[in-house]
Design an enzyme around this catalytic site. Structure first.
Site: not given
Length: 364
Positions: A60, A81, A83-84, A134-136, A159, A162-163, A216
């Site tokens: 892209i 869609l 994306a990394e 994303t919700d992030e 991440y 960037s989103k 984690y």
């Protein structure tokens, strides 16, 4: 809609969406994918020979190629869609995330803007560009509350940053150029054909191999889980019926701690594929050093999409997880084939922070 250009269609959500559109909705899909480590046409082998699915190998960030593909196939919509997408990888190597998620989205928007401006009035009015995010981007919640479409952005990882940047670009192209865009922000997806670096497939495969199940920190970080097929139907609903310029949050109404997720996987495997020694797979759980800056909790308020567009998830966490575990048990050969040697379920996301390479298995 008869034809859709879908970027990232060889990835986890993308491949499920391609199948959902082609087989479930009778739509022709031009699948534009770079085929990075997490994108693999093995996930779409069952569509080989179907004329409604055309694969195009491309990146892209390649403006000229995107323009040529748009001109050749004349799609009625674009679903973005590509994306990394893995937080730990963004900690180790943020540059690739900026290139793909920010520069790539900008390049795609420019190509689509040129294509959209070339359409006749009727086609231009019905055209849609759906950006899947994303919700992030919203950051981290405390013990209560939910992300809504008006929650301020506060990304905490390369991440999510960037989103967030790509979301802002999409919004700007609506307000500056009038491009008929839609944006969705979803919670954590799970289901068939997810690359084994993510929590659920990683735990399934490690458990079956007798390896540790690394969790984690204390395992108390909370995520809202969305079955991928429910997400695909939500995306189709937004594309068909959403209002240009609007944002829709998509969630599964399934909050679980990471430890609860791992316990659920262990219990399902205990029932479906018991260990030879008859012990529970829970015996393999190990608590490991937490991810740097690990967000405590994500939770989506999906009332807008339900109220305005009539979508709601069909799967509960229990039904979706049972389907997911069963799929992996039936498709272990797929798991072997998509791991090409570059990724062997090692721990990611710590080496650049501590300066010491880590080999513990990675989880979400």
């Amino acid at each position: 809609m008869r034809s859709i250009l879908l970027t990232g269609g060889a990835g986890f959500i993308g491949s499920n969406l391609v199948r959902h559109l082609v087989r479930g909705k009778g739509v022709s899909v031009v699948n534009y994918d770079k085929l990075t480590y997490a994108g693999n046409l093995e996930s779409l082998r069952d569509l080989e020979g179907d004329p409604r699915h055309v694969f195009v190998h491309g990146d892209i960030v390649d403006r000229e190629h995107l323009g040529a593909v748009l001109a050749k196939y004349s799609p009625d919509a674009v679903m973005h869609l590509a994306a990394e997408s893995h937080v730990d990888r963004s900690i180790d190597g943020p540059g690739e995330f900026i290139s793909t998620n920010v520069v790539g989205t900008f390049t795609l928007l420019e190509a689509v803007r040129g294509y959209w401006n070339s359409l006749d009035k009727g086609a231009a009015e019905s055209f849609r560009f759906l950006h899947v995010s994303t919700d992030e981007v919203y950051g981290s919640l405390g013990s209560d509350g939910f992300f809504t479409e008006t929650t301020p952005y506060a990304p905490n990882s390369p991440y999510s940053a960037s989103k967030a940047a790509s979301d802002h670009l999409v919004r700007a192209y609506r307000h500056t150029y009038g491009l008929p865009v839609l944006t969705t922000n979803c919670s954590n997806n799970y289901g068939p054909s997810q690359f084994p670096e993510k929590l659920i497939p990683l735990m399934i495969l490690n458990a079956l191999d007798g390896k540790p199940l690394p969790v984690y920190g204390t395992g108390k970080n909370v995520r809202d889980w969305l079955y991928v097929e429910d997400h695909c139907e939500a995306l189709w609903t937004v594309l068909r019926n959403g209002r240009p310029g609007e944002v829709y949050n998509i969630g599964g109404n399934n909050e679980r701690t990471n430890l609860q997720v791992v316990h659920t996987i262990c219990d399902l495997l205990d029932a479906l594929r018991p260990r030879p020694d008859s012990l529970s797979y829970r015996e393999q759980i190990r608590f490991v050093q937490d991810r740097p800056g690990h967000d405590l909790r994500y939770a989506i308020d999906a009332s807008k999409i339900q109220r305005e567009l009539g979508w709601a998830p069909r799967e509960t966490f229990e039904t979706g997880m049972k389907k997911t575990v069963e799929w992996y048990l039936e498709n272990l050969e797929w798991c072997r084939r998509v791991q090409d040697g570059r990724y062997q379920r090692e721990r990611l996301g710590l080496s650049s922070v501590n300066g010491i390479p880590e080999r513990e298995e990675n989880i979400l």
